[in-house]
Design a protein around this motif. Sequence first.
Motif, PDB file in Angstrom:
ATOM      1  N   GLU A 188       0.818  -1.211   0.000  1.00 49.78           N
ATOM      2  CA  GLU A 188       0.000   0.000   0.000  1.00 49.78           C
ATOM      3  C   GLU A 188       0.851   1.260   0.000  1.00 49.78           C
ATOM      4  O   GLU A 188       1.964   1.270   0.526  1.00 49.78           O
ATOM      5  CB  GLU A 188      -0.910  -0.005   1.230  1.00 49.78           C
ATOM      6  CG  GLU A 188      -1.940  -1.115   1.170  1.00 49.78           C
ATOM      7  CD  GLU A 188      -2.872  -1.092   2.361  1.00 49.78           C
ATOM      8  OE1 GLU A 188      -2.446  -0.644   3.451  1.00 49.78           O
ATOM      9  OE2 GLU A 188      -4.031  -1.523   2.195  1.00 49.78           O
ATOM     10  N   THR A 189       0.302   2.311  -0.568  1.00 50.88           N
ATOM     11  CA  THR A 189       1.019   3.588  -0.583  1.00 50.88           C
ATOM     12  C   THR A 189       1.079   4.165   0.829  1.00 50.88           C
ATOM     13  O   THR A 189       0.315   3.776   1.719  1.00 50.88           O
ATOM     14  CB  THR A 189       0.300   4.613  -1.478  1.00 50.88           C
ATOM     15  OG1 THR A 189      -0.963   4.916  -0.879  1.00 50.88           O
ATOM     16  CG2 THR A 189       0.097   4.091  -2.892  1.00 50.88           C
ATOM     17  N   GLY A 190       1.967   5.113   1.017  1.00 55.30           N
ATOM     18  CA  GLY A 190       2.073   5.793   2.305  1.00 55.30           C
ATOM     19  C   GLY A 190       0.767   6.469   2.692  1.00 55.30           C
ATOM     20  O   GLY A 190       0.359   6.439   3.856  1.00 55.30           O
ATOM     21  N   ALA A 191       0.101   7.076   1.717  1.00 53.09           N
ATOM     22  CA  ALA A 191      -1.151   7.784   1.999  1.00 53.09           C
ATOM     23  C   ALA A 191      -2.211   6.806   2.507  1.00 53.09           C
ATOM     24  O   ALA A 191      -2.903   7.072   3.492  1.00 53.09           O
ATOM     25  CB  ALA A 191      -1.642   8.489   0.731  1.00 53.09           C
ATOM     26  N   LYS A 192      -2.298   5.661   1.844  1.00 54.34           N
ATOM     27  CA  LYS A 192      -3.286   4.654   2.241  1.00 54.34           C
ATOM     28  C   LYS A 192      -2.952   4.129   3.645  1.00 54.34           C
ATOM     29  O   LYS A 192      -3.841   3.968   4.477  1.00 54.34           O
ATOM     30  CB  LYS A 192      -3.249   3.508   1.220  1.00 54.34           C
ATOM     31  CG  LYS A 192      -4.102   2.346   1.566  1.00 54.34           C
ATOM     32  CD  LYS A 192      -5.365   2.330   0.744  1.00 54.34           C
ATOM     33  CE  LYS A 192      -6.217   1.144   1.136  1.00 54.34           C
ATOM     34  NZ  LYS A 192      -7.622   1.391   0.958  1.00 54.34           N
ATOM     35  N   ARG A 193      -1.652   3.891   3.894  1.00 50.45           N
ATOM     36  CA  ARG A 193      -1.262   3.398   5.213  1.00 50.45           C
ATOM     37  C   ARG A 193      -1.587   4.428   6.301  1.00 50.45           C
ATOM     38  O   ARG A 193      -1.981   4.071   7.408  1.00 50.45           O
ATOM     39  CB  ARG A 193       0.244   3.058   5.247  1.00 50.45           C
ATOM     40  CG  ARG A 193       0.673   2.045   4.187  1.00 50.45           C
ATOM     41  CD  ARG A 193       1.999   1.380   4.511  1.00 50.45           C
ATOM     42  NE  ARG A 193       3.105   2.281   4.772  1.00 50.45           N
ATOM     43  CZ  ARG A 193       3.891   2.829   3.847  1.00 50.45           C
ATOM     44  NH1 ARG A 193       3.680   2.580   2.562  1.00 50.45           N
ATOM     45  NH2 ARG A 193       4.897   3.621   4.187  1.00 50.45           N
ATOM     46  N   ALA A 194      -1.416   5.702   5.949  1.00 46.83           N
ATOM     47  CA  ALA A 194      -1.691   6.758   6.929  1.00 46.83           C
ATOM     48  C   ALA A 194      -3.172   6.785   7.283  1.00 46.83           C
ATOM     49  O   ALA A 194      -3.538   6.886   8.464  1.00 46.83           O
ATOM     50  CB  ALA A 194      -1.237   8.113   6.378  1.00 46.83           C
ATOM     51  N   VAL A 195      -4.046   6.682   6.286  1.00 45.75           N
ATOM     52  CA  VAL A 195      -5.490   6.698   6.558  1.00 45.75           C
ATOM     53  C   VAL A 195      -5.883   5.465   7.361  1.00 45.75           C
ATOM     54  O   VAL A 195      -6.650   5.551   8.327  1.00 45.75           O
ATOM     55  CB  VAL A 195      -6.291   6.809   5.233  1.00 45.75           C
ATOM     56  CG1 VAL A 195      -7.780   6.612   5.488  1.00 45.75           C
ATOM     57  CG2 VAL A 195      -6.033   8.164   4.570  1.00 45.75           C
ATOM     58  N   THR A 196      -5.313   4.311   6.997  1.00 43.47           N
ATOM     59  CA  THR A 196      -5.614   3.079   7.736  1.00 43.47           C
ATOM     60  C   THR A 196      -5.179   3.208   9.203  1.00 43.47           C
ATOM     61  O   THR A 196      -5.915   2.828  10.117  1.00 43.47           O
ATOM     62  CB  THR A 196      -4.877   1.884   7.083  1.00 43.47           C
ATOM     63  OG1 THR A 196      -5.261   1.829   5.708  1.00 43.47           O
ATOM     64  CG2 THR A 196      -5.231   0.574   7.765  1.00 43.47           C
ATOM     65  N   MET A 197      -3.978   3.792   9.409  1.00 41.28           N
ATOM     66  CA  MET A 197      -3.473   3.949  10.774  1.00 41.28           C
ATOM     67  C   MET A 197      -4.363   4.901  11.572  1.00 41.28           C
ATOM     68  O   MET A 197      -4.687   4.664  12.734  1.00 41.28           O
ATOM     69  CB  MET A 197      -2.026   4.460  10.749  1.00 41.28           C
ATOM     70  CG  MET A 197      -1.325   4.401  12.098  1.00 41.28           C
ATOM     71  SD  MET A 197       0.346   5.129  12.103  1.00 41.28           S
ATOM     72  CE  MET A 197       1.268   3.975  11.113  1.00 41.28           C
ATOM     73  N   LEU A 198      -4.785   5.979  10.916  1.00 42.58           N
ATOM     74  CA  LEU A 198      -5.624   6.950  11.620  1.00 42.58           C
ATOM     75  C   LEU A 198      -6.971   6.323  11.991  1.00 42.58           C
ATOM     76  O   LEU A 198      -7.454   6.502  13.114  1.00 42.58           O
ATOM     77  CB  LEU A 198      -5.835   8.205  10.764  1.00 42.58           C
ATOM     78  CG  LEU A 198      -6.641   9.311  11.452  1.00 42.58           C
ATOM     79  CD1 LEU A 198      -5.947   9.801  12.711  1.00 42.58           C
ATOM     80  CD2 LEU A 198      -6.909  10.470  10.511  1.00 42.58           C
ATOM     81  N   LEU A 199      -7.550   5.566  11.063  1.00 39.74           N
ATOM     82  CA  LEU A 199      -8.841   4.924  11.375  1.00 39.74           C
ATOM     83  C   LEU A 199      -8.683   3.949  12.534  1.00 39.74           C
ATOM     84  O   LEU A 199      -9.550   3.881  13.406  1.00 39.74           O
ATOM     85  CB  LEU A 199      -9.389   4.218  10.130  1.00 39.74           C
ATOM     86  CG  LEU A 199      -9.995   5.161   9.078  1.00 39.74           C
ATOM     87  CD1 LEU A 199     -10.313   4.417   7.793  1.00 39.74           C
ATOM     88  CD2 LEU A 199     -11.253   5.839   9.631  1.00 39.74           C
TER      89      LEU A 199
END
Lengths: 352, 414, 76
Positions: A188-199
């Motif tokens: 996954e891209t960094g952006a996707k990982r960031a959203v997943t982590m935030l959720l």
Amino acid sequence: MSIQYRIIHCLNQFFGGIGGEEQASTPPSLFSGARGPGMLLQKEFPQIEIAATLVFGDNYVAENPEAAIREILGLLTPYCTENRPDLLVAGPAFNAGRYGIACGAICQAVQEELDLPAVTGMYPNNPAVELYRLHTFIARTSDNVMGMADAIGNMIPLGLKLVREEEVWPEKDGYLLQGKRKNIFVRETGAKRAVTMLLARMNGEPFTTEYPMPVFDRAEPAPPIKDMGQARLALVTSGGIVPKGNPDRIEAANAQRFGTYSLKGLQALSAQTHQTAHGGYDPTYANQDPNRVLPLDAVRELEAEGAIGSLHEYYYATVGNATSVENARKYGQQIAKILVADGVQAVILTST
Amino acid sequence: MTLKLAYFEINDIVFGQETIIDGSTLVINRESLENTLKTSDKRISAIGLHTAMPGDSTRILCVKDVIEPRCKIKGTELGVGNTHILKNVAVVTCGKIVGFQEGIIDMSGPGAAHTPFSATLNVVLDIQVVPGLSPHEHEEVVRLTGLTAATLLAQTSTNKNPTRVETYPPIDPAAVPSSLPRIAYVYMLLSQGLLHDTYVLEENAKQGLPRILEHTLLLDGAIISGNCVSACDKNTTYHHQNNPVLRELLREHHKRLSLVGVVLTNEPISLDAKKKSAQQSVELVQTLKADGAIMSKEGFGNPDTDQMLLIRGLEEAGIPTVALTDEFAGANGCSQSLADSTPQAIAMVSVGNANERILLSPLEQLLGPISDLTKLAGAYPHSLHDDGSMEVELQAIIGATNELGWQTLRCREV
Amino acid sequence: MVKEIERSGIPVVHACSIVPISLTVGGNRIVPTIAIPHPFGRPDKSIAEEKALRRQLVEKALHALQTPIEKQTVFE
């Protein structure tokens, strides 16, 4: 299976079959063939021949690593010019701190000086891990010799991968994190990982940061004492000096308690009054003269001369051998509380 | 007040008699476009237009910016109405401006995996300027020429039917479902003057930030890069136009979260200004009544301090934050990765160690001004080997550690 | 232990044989001693010599306690 790899094995005096604590100061020497756990190693990995075993007293190396390592390199260098071995294997050292230091220092030195791949094995809490993990590969082991077969089973495949210059990863190859940063492509891209982590965070689910903040667990240095001649000093030791008979039964390793002992009326410690409870070093010298670990005689002398205002009536002792960081912290906090309450202004903490 | 992004999928670029879209092929009249661009600014002394396609044995050097070709249709106001986009196409501008911080794009070989622009159909503009221009003017010429080229190329789509259209209505933060976490996006921009500039709605972002900006403006290209900083983590205009954090948040919008707004913030040059900006940004996030925040970044070094101040401020305000950063952990990964840290930064996404080295294979064609190859940031005097291969840090590659989280690279502890 | 006592505001001098470990565990004032089994002793010397050495080390520790420092310091 035919021999494919020749290795040098490094062991302390105990595993090398020279002797126990009383031989801990033995200088290094090189023996041909396998010794001790090296026999098991060769049996488990028939493609490996242990060309030579280096045996050293672990105090000898841990106390003065620089000189000892020079000496060891001197022994190994001729060996590595002709019929060069493929790998150096040190230990496993399990949870033994001094043995771990020796193994780490040897591995680092042969890699850097002789360009020889090296691997050792330790329990994750071995204090040597923090010192050497960045400089050498440390296979994960259990905390004691019962885990020897597993330790060898971790160390050797890892070591052979290093010999073949294959890529290694901590989880897959069973070694302890070195504290290095390395890039890897993920799905996954960094952006996707960031959203997943935030959720995950928002939903109270577990998440793992990809960059743990560096931890500097340092205490701010306390201000100095203006005049020791006016100050109240206390002695604390992790060297296990206890009244003769060890009344609190402080454990020889992984201590579960600390002791509080009176110094009232004592001008010096002696073999009649005190002993060591520490199981991690040769107790001969400390038992002969406990002042060698807790220097009461010298402190009393300086107190009498006015260089120390006064010595606190009690000293505090535990055994620092394989004691967990959490316990050490707890004892430190408890001792600190008492010292503050008793108006102590300065501490000498002695360790072996 | 809805924005419509109309995409025209392009699969090939060829040179031809006129500049048009033919099916899914972009045809460019090379000479004519070169002339148009050259005469658009009298500070240009020469311009070379080339193409670089995925898989080509081509290395583009001294890349200044990358721009997606777009133009507004029916109404000129940004953020509303129709915008046409040539999908898969990128205008790549090259220029030797500061001489060391422009980047590399490899169209094939090991370097290609580290830049998004090895996968785009690139129109490469090698722009030479007249002698005596200041670096600042030089940067402006390259920036404006790239934008002009992008617009001209996009205008070939004017009377065509798009492949697909995305519709983005405005977001009313007051009208989001109460059951979903309210998320704000904190969007850090390098904005320090002296060629470390970003333009928001055509204004230099040195002034006017922090502020809240509608997502529709951002999607419509409100942010233009004017940066001459390290290639790996400067956000090119293309990155801003297609901001992956914003896209991911919109994908989850009204599903698992509600995007309540975007706070643009700067990375100013004094500690006092950094503290003030961080505080104002936190206050803006609070006005959005956000439950959580996600933060992207641009650059490294002193921006680490901006990021840590923002994280600390948000966390102390009770707003859990996830932040993206790259790392500079040394070639061997053993050094401290960031110049600053805070214990509150417990949820970081690391997009890679920019100091890690990579051996770029020799490629046949070199585009862009190549005289200063070894002076690129992330390269070394001995970078260029006799066989044409080059050992560089990822730092030298455009977008390699993009802090909007474009890439799938990450850094981990081993 | 050394950190926790230091945190209570009492200066601690850590007298130990393996300085890198003290640096790792966060000792601030560190005085290197002689050897692991006998940090304050030299069994190969005469009793008088050994005592003099021990006294020197304690004096060094007292000196460390009276020295202002800003970071981890080894008093060689």
